[in-house]
Design an enzyme around this catalytic site. Structure first.
Site, mmCIF file in Angstrom:
data_model
loop_
_atom_site.group_PDB
_atom_site.id
_atom_site.type_symbol
_atom_site.label_atom_id
_atom_site.label_comp_id
_atom_site.label_asym_id
_atom_site.label_seq_id
_atom_site.Cartn_x
_atom_site.Cartn_y
_atom_site.Cartn_z
ATOM 1 N N HIS A 1 -15.106 0.221 1.425
ATOM 2 C CA HIS A 1 -13.885 -0.583 1.539
ATOM 3 C C HIS A 1 -12.714 0.239 2.084
ATOM 4 O O HIS A 1 -11.565 -0.170 1.963
ATOM 5 C CB HIS A 1 -13.508 -1.189 0.176
ATOM 6 C CG HIS A 1 -14.460 -2.255 -0.275
ATOM 7 N ND1 HIS A 1 -14.489 -2.757 -1.561
ATOM 8 C CD2 HIS A 1 -15.420 -2.938 0.408
ATOM 9 C CE1 HIS A 1 -15.433 -3.688 -1.654
ATOM 10 N NE2 HIS A 1 -16.012 -3.805 -0.479
ATOM 11 N N ILE B 1 -10.786 2.682 -3.077
ATOM 12 C CA ILE B 1 -9.977 3.223 -1.985
ATOM 13 C C ILE B 1 -9.271 4.506 -2.421
ATOM 14 O O ILE B 1 -8.636 5.172 -1.608
ATOM 15 C CB ILE B 1 -8.965 2.178 -1.465
ATOM 16 C CG1 ILE B 1 -7.999 1.726 -2.570
ATOM 17 C CG2 ILE B 1 -9.701 0.986 -0.858
ATOM 18 C CD1 ILE B 1 -6.850 0.853 -2.070
ATOM 19 N N ASP B 2 -9.363 4.852 -3.722
ATOM 20 C CA ASP B 2 -8.789 6.130 -4.158
ATOM 21 C C ASP B 2 -9.692 7.266 -3.661
ATOM 22 O O ASP B 2 -10.780 7.028 -3.139
ATOM 23 C CB ASP B 2 -8.614 6.163 -5.688
ATOM 24 C CG ASP B 2 -9.944 6.130 -6.440
ATOM 25 O OD1 ASP B 2 -10.826 6.969 -6.153
ATOM 26 O OD2 ASP B 2 -10.114 5.261 -7.328
ATOM 27 N N TYR C 1 0.832 -1.216 0.000
ATOM 28 C CA TYR C 1 0.000 0.000 0.000
ATOM 29 C C TYR C 1 0.862 1.261 0.000
ATOM 30 O O TYR C 1 0.470 2.271 -0.592
ATOM 31 C CB TYR C 1 -1.001 -0.033 1.169
ATOM 32 C CG TYR C 1 -1.993 -1.160 0.963
ATOM 33 C CD1 TYR C 1 -3.049 -1.022 0.070
ATOM 34 C CD2 TYR C 1 -1.823 -2.393 1.594
ATOM 35 C CE1 TYR C 1 -3.927 -2.067 -0.173
ATOM 36 C CE2 TYR C 1 -2.697 -3.449 1.357
ATOM 37 C CZ TYR C 1 -3.744 -3.283 0.471
ATOM 38 O OH TYR C 1 -4.600 -4.319 0.216
ATOM 39 N N CYS D 1 -5.665 2.252 13.879
ATOM 40 C CA CYS D 1 -4.911 1.513 14.897
ATOM 41 C C CYS D 1 -5.759 0.325 15.339
ATOM 42 O O CYS D 1 -6.893 0.500 15.786
ATOM 43 C CB CYS D 1 -4.590 2.418 16.083
ATOM 44 S SG CYS D 1 -3.800 1.482 17.425
ATOM 45 N N GLN E 1 -16.707 1.501 -3.721
ATOM 46 C CA GLN E 1 -15.817 0.419 -3.266
ATOM 47 C C GLN E 1 -14.370 0.837 -3.430
ATOM 48 O O GLN E 1 -13.464 0.096 -3.058
ATOM 49 C CB GLN E 1 -16.072 -0.832 -4.113
ATOM 50 C CG GLN E 1 -17.487 -1.359 -4.024
ATOM 51 C CD GLN E 1 -17.755 -2.365 -5.133
ATOM 52 O OE1 GLN E 1 -17.497 -3.544 -4.992
ATOM 53 N NE2 GLN E 1 -18.260 -1.878 -6.255
ATOM 54 N N LEU F 1 -18.283 -1.454 -19.220
ATOM 55 C CA LEU F 1 -17.784 -1.801 -20.557
ATOM 56 C C LEU F 1 -18.469 -3.051 -21.086
ATOM 57 O O LEU F 1 -18.498 -3.290 -22.293
ATOM 58 C CB LEU F 1 -16.268 -2.065 -20.504
ATOM 59 C CG LEU F 1 -15.375 -0.865 -20.205
ATOM 60 C CD1 LEU F 1 -13.917 -1.301 -20.215
ATOM 61 C CD2 LEU F 1 -15.605 0.248 -21.221
HETATM 62 P P1 OAD Z 1 -13.153 -4.954 -10.800
HETATM 63 O O1 OAD Z 1 -11.763 -4.840 -11.281
HETATM 64 O O2 OAD Z 1 -13.614 -6.275 -10.302
HETATM 65 O O3 OAD Z 1 -14.173 -4.532 -11.948
HETATM 66 C C1 OAD Z 1 -14.034 -3.338 -12.661
HETATM 67 C C2 OAD Z 1 -15.202 -3.222 -13.616
HETATM 68 O O4 OAD Z 1 -15.108 -1.977 -14.278
HETATM 69 C C3 OAD Z 1 -15.250 -4.296 -14.694
HETATM 70 O O5 OAD Z 1 -16.566 -4.850 -14.738
HETATM 71 C C4 OAD Z 1 -14.920 -3.543 -15.995
HETATM 72 O O6 OAD Z 1 -15.646 -4.047 -17.113
HETATM 73 C C5 OAD Z 1 -15.400 -2.147 -15.651
HETATM 74 N N1 OAD Z 1 -14.685 -1.058 -16.354
HETATM 75 C C6 OAD Z 1 -13.364 -0.961 -16.639
HETATM 76 N N2 OAD Z 1 -13.080 0.202 -17.238
HETATM 77 C C7 OAD Z 1 -14.261 0.878 -17.345
HETATM 78 C C8 OAD Z 1 -14.635 2.150 -17.871
HETATM 79 N N3 OAD Z 1 -13.750 3.001 -18.402
HETATM 80 N N4 OAD Z 1 -15.942 2.506 -17.786
HETATM 81 C C9 OAD Z 1 -16.868 1.677 -17.254
HETATM 82 N N5 OAD Z 1 -16.575 0.465 -16.738
HETATM 83 C C10 OAD Z 1 -15.282 0.066 -16.770
HETATM 84 O O7 OAD Z 1 -13.352 -3.816 -9.684
HETATM 85 P P2 OAD Z 1 -14.501 -3.688 -8.581
HETATM 86 O O8 OAD Z 1 -15.788 -4.222 -9.074
HETATM 87 O O9 OAD Z 1 -14.462 -2.297 -8.099
HETATM 88 O O10 OAD Z 1 -12.099 -4.665 -2.702
HETATM 89 O O11 OAD Z 1 -13.934 -4.639 -7.452
HETATM 90 C C11 OAD Z 1 -14.648 -4.775 -6.251
HETATM 91 C C12 OAD Z 1 -13.709 -4.994 -5.108
HETATM 92 O O12 OAD Z 1 -12.825 -6.070 -5.435
HETATM 93 C C13 OAD Z 1 -12.748 -3.870 -4.851
HETATM 94 O O13 OAD Z 1 -13.300 -2.799 -4.110
HETATM 95 C C14 OAD Z 1 -11.662 -4.540 -4.057
HETATM 96 C C15 OAD Z 1 -11.605 -5.904 -4.709
HETATM 97 O O14 OAD Z 1 -11.600 -6.951 -3.803
HETATM 98 C C16 OAD Z 1 -11.196 -4.540 -1.715
HETATM 99 O O15 OAD Z 1 -10.029 -4.301 -1.913
HETATM 100 C C17 OAD Z 1 -11.755 -4.724 -0.352
#
Ligand code: OAD
Length: 236
Positions: free
Chosen positions: A109, A93-94, A56, A117, A91, A203
């Site tokens: 998240h 973290i940015d 991180y 802590c 979801q 997408l």
């Molecule tokens: P993912 O990486 O699983 O999914 C990202 C999604 O964004 C995919 O369905 C892509 O098709 C879509 N995508 C990519 N570029 C795009 C764009 N320009 N416009 C629209 N859609 C686009 O990410 P999350 O679903 O956010 O948790 O993942 C969920 C959680 O998985 C995260 O918060 C993280 C991880 O475990 C923790 O770290 C606790």
């Protein structure tokens, strides 16, 4: 499009993709060739704190330098001009929603720029490095600090608040999430249960296909500004 009183966004890594931040499940994804088990589980943290901190620590400079894109800014425009309430459950973290001056943001998240802590629960903000030798500024213990990021094996944040938002909103918009990580993946189903209209911007159609009334296939930075314009047209 009809007029809505309360709009709830659920955002995932895809909304930040056009800001140059990798999504999780793409090739060369955010875990950057690390095993999830080694960097994003509570067990990994207790087993090898410095390895987890390094991961991180390395991520922080890029996220610090990143800038919001047209999708985040479209939400800003909506929040500033819409005659109704607009909430964001992210979801991510940015901090791009904050940089875009979005309001009503719930980071379920956690956030890359916060440290918690594990002894006293104190949360503080930093963009600097943390190690197993860092000391909590509240309880003065060493080795108790953890990125305030919800790891697998921990509970997501704000769940009571979000259950209520899912019940009272009348439009749910999911942007850029693959819908595979629960509980967020189940929010659309809950919203549908309460009779809420549901839209997905991605997408590609996701595994939650069934519960969305409308799929908008395309980039968030293109499609979300269009959707916001349509919502603002019916703003009277
Ligand atoms: P993912 O990486 O699983 O999914 C990202 C999604 O964004 C995919 O369905 C892509 O098709 C879509 N995508 C990519 N570029 C795009 C764009 N320009 N416009 C629209 N859609 C686009 O990410 P999350 O679903 O956010 O948790 O993942 C969920 C959680 O998985 C995260 O918060 C993280 C991880 O475990 C923790 O770290 C606790």
């Amino acid at each position: 499009m009809r007029k809505y009183k309360k709009i709830l966004f659920l955002t995932g890594a895809g909304i930040s993709a056009e800001s140059g931040i990798s999504t999780f499940r793409s090739e060369n994804g955010l875990w950057n060739n690390h095993r999830v088990e080694d960097v994003a589980t509570i067990e990994a943290y207790y087993k090898n704190q410095d390895y987890v901190h390094d991961f991180y620590n390395n991520m922080r400079p890029d996220l610090w330098n990143s800038k919001p894109n047209d999708a985040h800014l479209a939400i800003t425009k909506l929040q500033q001009n819409y005659d109704g309430e607009v909430y964001i459950v992210t979801q991510n973290i940015d901090t791009l929603h904050e940089k875009a001056k979005n309001k009503n943001i719930y980071h379920i998240h956690g956030q890359i720029n916060q440290i918690v802590c594990m002894n006293c629960g104190n949360i503080y903000e930093t963009w600097g490095d943390v190690t197993s030798e860092s000391i909590c500024c509240n309880c003065n213990l060493m080795g108790t600090l953890k990125p305030n990021i919800v790891f697998f094996g921990e509970y997501p944040l704000y769940m009571d608040k979000i259950e209520n938002l899912l019940r009272i909103c009348d439009l749910f918009i999911s942007v850029g999430t693959s819908g595979v990580v629960y509980p967020a993946a189940g929010f659309v189903q809950t919203a549908k249960y309460y009779g809420v209209d549901t839209i997905e911007i991605n997408l590609e159609p996701t595994s939650n296909n069934l519960y969305f009334d409308k799929h908008i296939v395309g980039k968030a930075g293109v499609e979300l500004p269009r959707l916001v314009e349509a919502l603002l047209k019916n703003n009277d």
